[in-house]
Enzyme design. Structure first.
Site, PDB file in Angstrom:
ATOM      1  N   GLU A 102       0.844  -1.200   0.000  1.00  0.00           N
ATOM      2  CA  GLU A 102       0.000   0.000   0.000  1.00  0.00           C
ATOM      3  C   GLU A 102       0.882   1.253   0.000  1.00  0.00           C
ATOM      4  O   GLU A 102       2.020   1.217   0.493  1.00  0.00           O
ATOM      5  CB  GLU A 102      -0.898  -0.087   1.245  1.00  0.00           C
ATOM      6  CG  GLU A 102      -1.934   0.963   1.464  1.00  0.00           C
ATOM      7  CD  GLU A 102      -2.895   1.273   0.336  1.00  0.00           C
ATOM      8  OE1 GLU A 102      -2.414   1.620  -0.757  1.00  0.00           O
ATOM      9  OE2 GLU A 102      -4.115   1.237   0.557  1.00  0.00           O
ATOM     10  N   ASP A 106      -4.304   6.163   5.867  1.00  0.00           N
ATOM     11  CA  ASP A 106      -4.788   7.337   6.587  1.00  0.00           C
ATOM     12  C   ASP A 106      -5.907   6.887   7.537  1.00  0.00           C
ATOM     13  O   ASP A 106      -5.621   6.487   8.672  1.00  0.00           O
ATOM     14  CB  ASP A 106      -5.260   8.382   5.559  1.00  0.00           C
ATOM     15  CG  ASP A 106      -5.731   9.675   6.189  1.00  0.00           C
ATOM     16  OD1 ASP A 106      -5.453   9.894   7.386  1.00  0.00           O
ATOM     17  OD2 ASP A 106      -6.374  10.488   5.496  1.00  0.00           O
ATOM     18  N   PHE A 155      -1.453  16.456   3.814  1.00  0.00           N
ATOM     19  CA  PHE A 155      -1.699  15.823   2.519  1.00  0.00           C
ATOM     20  C   PHE A 155      -0.402  15.826   1.717  1.00  0.00           C
ATOM     21  O   PHE A 155       0.146  16.873   1.393  1.00  0.00           O
ATOM     22  CB  PHE A 155      -2.808  16.545   1.749  1.00  0.00           C
ATOM     23  CG  PHE A 155      -3.243  15.766   0.553  1.00  0.00           C
ATOM     24  CD1 PHE A 155      -4.075  14.671   0.684  1.00  0.00           C
ATOM     25  CD2 PHE A 155      -2.801  16.107  -0.718  1.00  0.00           C
ATOM     26  CE1 PHE A 155      -4.469  13.920  -0.417  1.00  0.00           C
ATOM     27  CE2 PHE A 155      -3.180  15.370  -1.833  1.00  0.00           C
ATOM     28  CZ  PHE A 155      -4.021  14.276  -1.673  1.00  0.00           C
ATOM     29  N   ARG A 168       2.319  12.185  -9.356  1.00  0.00           N
ATOM     30  CA  ARG A 168       2.762  10.818  -9.042  1.00  0.00           C
ATOM     31  C   ARG A 168       4.222  10.613  -9.421  1.00  0.00           C
ATOM     32  O   ARG A 168       4.909   9.774  -8.856  1.00  0.00           O
ATOM     33  CB  ARG A 168       1.914   9.788  -9.801  1.00  0.00           C
ATOM     34  CG  ARG A 168       0.458   9.710  -9.356  1.00  0.00           C
ATOM     35  CD  ARG A 168      -0.181   8.459  -9.947  1.00  0.00           C
ATOM     36  NE  ARG A 168      -1.640   8.478  -9.884  1.00  0.00           N
ATOM     37  CZ  ARG A 168      -2.355   8.090  -8.834  1.00  0.00           C
ATOM     38  NH1 ARG A 168      -1.735   7.691  -7.737  1.00  0.00           N
ATOM     39  NH2 ARG A 168      -3.664   8.112  -8.865  1.00  0.00           N
TER      40      ARG A 168
HETATM   41  P1  5GP Z   1      -7.569   5.605   3.841  1.00  0.00           P
HETATM   42  O1  5GP Z   1      -8.687   4.739   3.345  1.00  0.00           O
HETATM   43  O2  5GP Z   1      -6.584   4.906   4.717  1.00  0.00           O
HETATM   44  O3  5GP Z   1      -8.106   6.872   4.475  1.00  0.00           O
HETATM   45  O4  5GP Z   1      -6.828   6.158   2.585  1.00  0.00           O
HETATM   46  C1  5GP Z   1      -6.069   5.389   1.778  1.00  0.00           C
HETATM   47  C2  5GP Z   1      -5.912   6.018   0.428  1.00  0.00           C
HETATM   48  O5  5GP Z   1      -6.207   7.411   0.451  1.00  0.00           O
HETATM   49  C3  5GP Z   1      -4.493   5.920  -0.035  1.00  0.00           C
HETATM   50  O6  5GP Z   1      -4.265   4.722  -0.720  1.00  0.00           O
HETATM   51  C4  5GP Z   1      -4.366   7.148  -0.910  1.00  0.00           C
HETATM   52  O7  5GP Z   1      -4.832   6.851  -2.195  1.00  0.00           O
HETATM   53  C5  5GP Z   1      -5.293   8.152  -0.281  1.00  0.00           C
HETATM   54  N1  5GP Z   1      -4.575   9.079   0.638  1.00  0.00           N
HETATM   55  C6  5GP Z   1      -4.636   9.138   1.982  1.00  0.00           C
HETATM   56  N2  5GP Z   1      -3.844  10.109   2.470  1.00  0.00           N
HETATM   57  C7  5GP Z   1      -3.254  10.678   1.393  1.00  0.00           C
HETATM   58  C8  5GP Z   1      -2.293  11.740   1.238  1.00  0.00           C
HETATM   59  O8  5GP Z   1      -1.789  12.383   2.167  1.00  0.00           O
HETATM   60  N3  5GP Z   1      -1.923  12.014  -0.049  1.00  0.00           N
HETATM   61  C9  5GP Z   1      -2.428  11.355  -1.124  1.00  0.00           C
HETATM   62  N4  5GP Z   1      -1.989  11.726  -2.311  1.00  0.00           N
HETATM   63  N5  5GP Z   1      -3.316  10.356  -1.011  1.00  0.00           N
HETATM   64  C10 5GP Z   1      -3.733  10.023   0.233  1.00  0.00           C
END
Ligand code: 5GP
Length: 183
Positions: A102, A106, A155, A168
């Protein structure tokens, strides 16, 4: 215009050199832990692609890989909690030692969904490696076996991570300027 992407960065968190050093360490550690078992790297696209490419070359053991597409975020920067599969695996994972690769965790909602989905397919084992961890954002408890870097609640973009599908290709990880995404 050269430099245009770099101008959107508030702060560089990890340089390409720091990333390479850490990813090599992770690869070595995972390689030792698997101790004869062959890992099957289930990678969540697209954000994890650079991490996968570096991590697998740091593991000098037989392994295989597959890609899983999951959509969680829209164009925004906060998790909706809504997760759906956009691309399924090519191969069965039954009886295999799955290592989920992964980019960032977050809230953990994406990974919780992925783990539930994978466990229904009867793998021999499931472990998780994430390049970045943002523990402050966690909304659910999930097991994470390997973490590249733990970061504050900001972020970030680069090394696979996007905002609106851009950035990316940055070779470093940085914090995006707030005025870029209007946050
Ligand atoms: P979660 O479901 O854990 O909240 O988020 C997972 C997904 O959210 C990650 O695979 C990513 O795609 C996106 N994400 C979460 N935090 C960030 C961040 O700080 N930057 C970016 N670019 N994507 C994030």
């Amino acid at each position: 215009m050269p430099g245009a992407m770099h101008d959107d960065i508030e702060q560089v968190l990890f340089t390409p050199e720091q990333i390479q050093t850490r990813v090599k360490e992770l690869g070595r550690q995972i390689m030792q832990d698997y101790d004869g078992r062959e890992p099957h790297l289930v990678t969540i696209v697209k954000g994890s692609i650079p991490f996968l490419a570096d991590l697998m070359r740091a593991m000098e053991i037989p392994l295989s890989l597959d890609l899983l597409g999951v959509a969680s975020y829209g164009a925004g920067t906060t998790s909706s909690g809504e997760v759906r599969l956009t691309k399924d695996l090519d191969d069965s994972i039954e009886g295999r030692h799955v290592l989920v690769v992964e980019d960032i965790i977050d809230t953990g909602l994406t990974l919780a969904y992925v783990l539930r989905n994978l466990r229904q397919r009867a793998p021999a084992s499931v472990r998780v490696v994430t390049f970045l961890d943002k523990p402050a954002g966690r909304a659910t408890t999930i097991p994470v076996d390997y973490i590249g870097f733990t970061i504050p609640d900001a972020f970030v973009i680069g090394y696979g991570l996007d905002w609106n599908q851009r950035y990316r290709n940055l070779p470093y990880v940085g914090i995006l300027k707030r005025d870029v995404y209007g946050g």
